[in-house]
Motif scaffolding. Structure first.
Motif, PDB file in Angstrom:
ATOM      1  N   ALA A   7       0.638  -1.345  -0.275  1.00 54.11           N
ATOM      2  CA  ALA A   7       0.093  -0.031   0.095  1.00 54.11           C
ATOM      3  C   ALA A   7       0.719   1.264   0.062  1.00 54.11           C
ATOM      4  N   LEU A   8       1.858   1.316   0.942  1.00 53.40           N
ATOM      5  CA  LEU A   8       2.876   2.611   0.780  1.00 53.40           C
ATOM      6  C   LEU A   8       3.447   2.520  -0.383  1.00 53.40           C
ATOM      7  N   GLN A  14       2.712   6.903  -6.988  1.00 54.71           N
ATOM      8  CA  GLN A  14       2.051   7.807  -7.908  1.00 54.71           C
ATOM      9  C   GLN A  14       2.787   8.920  -8.459  1.00 54.71           C
ATOM     10  N   LYS A  15       2.669   9.123  -9.767  1.00 52.06           N
ATOM     11  CA  LYS A  15       3.032  10.274 -10.746  1.00 52.06           C
ATOM     12  C   LYS A  15       2.221  11.337 -10.403  1.00 52.06           C
ATOM     13  N   ILE A  16       2.910  12.387 -10.147  1.00 53.55           N
ATOM     14  CA  ILE A  16       2.077  13.734  -9.823  1.00 53.55           C
ATOM     15  C   ILE A  16       2.673  14.792 -10.592  1.00 53.55           C
ATOM     16  N   ASN A  17       1.789  16.024 -10.579  1.00 52.77           N
ATOM     17  CA  ASN A  17       2.155  17.256 -11.299  1.00 52.77           C
ATOM     18  C   ASN A  17       2.062  18.166 -10.275  1.00 52.77           C
ATOM     19  N   GLY A 277      -7.782   5.503  -4.214  1.00 51.04           N
ATOM     20  CA  GLY A 277      -8.350   5.638  -5.733  1.00 51.04           C
ATOM     21  C   GLY A 277      -7.539   6.765  -6.279  1.00 51.04           C
ATOM     22  N   ARG A 278      -7.857   6.898  -7.675  1.00 52.71           N
ATOM     23  CA  ARG A 278      -7.513   7.977  -8.370  1.00 52.71           C
ATOM     24  C   ARG A 278      -8.099   8.391  -9.706  1.00 52.71           C
ATOM     25  N   LYS A 308       3.698  14.371  -0.478  1.00 52.49           N
ATOM     26  CA  LYS A 308       4.279  14.178  -1.925  1.00 52.49           C
ATOM     27  C   LYS A 308       3.832  15.428  -2.667  1.00 52.49           C
ATOM     28  N   LEU A 309       2.620  15.465  -2.645  1.00 53.62           N
ATOM     29  CA  LEU A 309       1.863  16.508  -3.449  1.00 53.62           C
ATOM     30  C   LEU A 309       2.152  17.920  -3.079  1.00 53.62           C
TER      31      LEU A 309
END
Length: 388
Positions: A7-8, A14-17, A277-278, A308-309
Motif C-alpha cells: 500500500a505504501l 504515484q506520478k504527480i504534477n 483511488g485516483r 508528496k503532493l
C-alpha cells in the motif's frame, strides 16, 4: 487485499504534477520551496558588533573615548590607535576596529575607558560574509520552510517566495447515525467526531480542509456528494461507508464517479477496510468509520501523499525505535499499529486497542508497530511513529 508495504509503495509511486505559486513570507511556513535560493549579498553585509560595549583600536586596557555608534547608523567612523567608541549590538564597527569589549567588563571615568581584561583581536566582531557570501547557496528546491528559514529569507530581503502549492482537500463523513456535536440526538445516534480528528490532523501538519460535508447512508446521496466534492479538490478524504455492510455505498459511488481503485483493504489492524483511488490528477482515500482506525490510516497513508503532493523531499512520519516497558504479544492475527505512549525513552502499549476506542489514542503520543504474532520481551526495540 494488499500488505502495508504494498500500500505504501503504491502511494509512493504515484506520478504527480506539482504546482507552484508565489507566497508572501508571512504565509510560507510549512511550504516547500519550488526554486533554489542563493544569497543576493553578503550576510552580514558589514562588520558589526556582537555585543553592547566598546569598539577598540589597538589592544590595550585603557582608551580615549571619542564617540558612539548606534545600530542603524550609516555614517563612516574611523578610529585611531588607542581610541574607542561606545557601540551597540548590530552596529557597524568603525574602520580600524580590532576588537569589541562587552560593557560588563569595562568602566569609564570622564573620557577614559578602562578594561577589566586584555582584549583579543577580533573578539565580539561579526565579520562581513561570516554567515553567507553573495551568490552562496542558501536552500535547495524542496526545502521545507520552518520559522528559522523564514527569518533567514527575511534577512535576505525576500518578501515573497516561490513555493509548491499544497493540495486542496475536501472531507466527507457518512452515516445515518451521526449527529453534529451540540445538536440534540436520539437513542441509537452518536455524535460525529471523525471529521474533527481529520481536520485537526491536517492542521497539525500544516494543511487545511477546503470543504467538509456530512452525507446520509444513501446510494444516490453518497454518489452526488462525492461528485460535488470532486469538483473542488485535489484530495478527497471520506470517513465511513467503505466496508461491506448493506449501507456502505462509498466504493460503488466512487466507481460511478470515475475513480479508479488503486487498492482496497490492507492486511493490518486497525484500518483493514481502507480504499485508495485516483481520478486523473485527483486522489481519494476512503477511511474506515471507526475513529481510531480512521485516524491511524490518516497518519500512515494519507499524510505521506499530502506531503508528496506538496513537494516535500521526504514524506510520512519518521519511524523511531524505542525499548518496550513490558512484555507484549500481538494476538490480533494481523500486523498492528498500536496506540502507545513514549515516555522517558521507553514505549508502553496502552489499554483500549479497539478500533472504536479513541480515548487511549488521545492519551498516547505514538503508533507502535508490532508484526502479526510477534512476541516482545521487556526492553525489546519497537518501531514507533510519533503522532504528538
Amino acid at each position: 487485499m494488499v500488505t502495508i508495504e504494498e500500500a505504501l509503495r503504491i502511494i509512493k509511486d504515484q506520478k504527480i504534477n506539482l504546482k507552484s505559486e508565489p507566497k508572501p513570507l508571512e504565509e510560507a511556513l510549512g511550504h516547500a520551496l519550488a526554486t533554489n535560493t542563493v544569497s543576493p549579498f553578503d550576510v552580514p553585509e558589514f562588520d558589526n558588533s556582537a555585543m553592547d560595549g566598546y569598539a577598540l583600536c589597538g589592544l590595550y586596557q585603557e582608551y580615549r573615548l571619542v564617540g558612539e555608534v548606534a545600530a542603524g547608523d550609516s555614517k563612516d567612523v574611523s578610529l585611531k590607535d588607542g581610541e574607542a567608541v561606545r557601540i551597540f549590538t548590530g552596529a557597524k564597527v568603525p574602520k580600524n576596529t580590532m576588537a569589541v569589549m562587552m560593557q560588563e567588563k569595562t568602566s569609564v571615568k570622564e573620557s577614559t575607558l578602562f578594561l577589566d581584561e586584555m582584549p583579543k583581536a577580533g573578539q565580539n566582531i561579526r565579520r562581513k560574509g561570516g554567515q553567507l557570501t553573495e551568490g552562496q547557496a542558501v536552500f535547495e528546491k524542496g526545502h521545507i520552510l520552518n520559522p528559522p528559514s523564514l527569518a533567514l529569507m527575511g534577512s535576505l530581503g525576500l518578501s515573497q517566495l516561490e513555493v509548491f502549492s499544497k493540495p486542496l482537500i475536501n472531507i466527507i463523513t457518512t452515516g445515518n447515525e451521526l449527529v453534529k456535536p451540540g445538536d440534540p440526538k436520539s437513542v441509537g445516534q452518536i455524535y460525529e467526531s471523525n471529521s474533527y480528528a481529520i481536520s485537526g490532523a491536517l492542521q497539525q501538519f500544516g494543511f487545511q480542509h477546503h470543504q467538509k460535508t456530512q452525507i446520509k447512508d444513501d446510494f444516490e446521496a453518497t454518489k452526488a456528494g462525492i461528485k460535488s466534492a470532486l469538483e473542488s479538490c485535489d484530495v478527497l478524504i471520506i470517513s465511513g461507508g467503505i466496508s461491506v455492510g448493506d449501507y456502505d455505498f462509498v466504493k460503488q459511488s466512487l466507481e460511478e464517479n470515475g475513480v479508479n481503485e488503486l487498492f482496497y483493504k490492507v492486511f493490518q489492524k486497525p484500518g483493514k477496510p481502507l480504499y485508495f483511488g485516483r481520478k486523473d490528477n485527483q486522489f481519494v482515500f476512503a477511511l474506515p468509520g471507526n475513529p481510531a482506525s480512521s485516524l491511524t490510516c490518516f497518519y500512515v497513508y494519507v499524510l505521506p501523499l499530502l506531503q508528496k503532493l506538496s513537494g516535500y523531499g521526504n514524506y510520512g512520519l519518521p519511524t523511531y525505535q524505542f525499548p518496550i516497558k513490558h512484555a507484549y504479544e500481538n494476538r490480533f492475527g494481523r500486523p498492528s499499529f498500536l496506540k502507545a505512549a513514549v515516555v522517558d525513552g521507553k514505549v508502553e502499549v496502552l489499554d483500549g486497542q479497539g478500533s472504536s476506542m479513541i480515548q487511549s489514542m488521545a492519551k498516547g503520543n505514538a503508533l507502535a508497530f508490532v508484526n502479526e504474532g510477534e512476541v516482545l520481551n521487556e526492553g525489546d526495540l519497537v518501531k514507533c511513529k510519533l503522532i504528538a
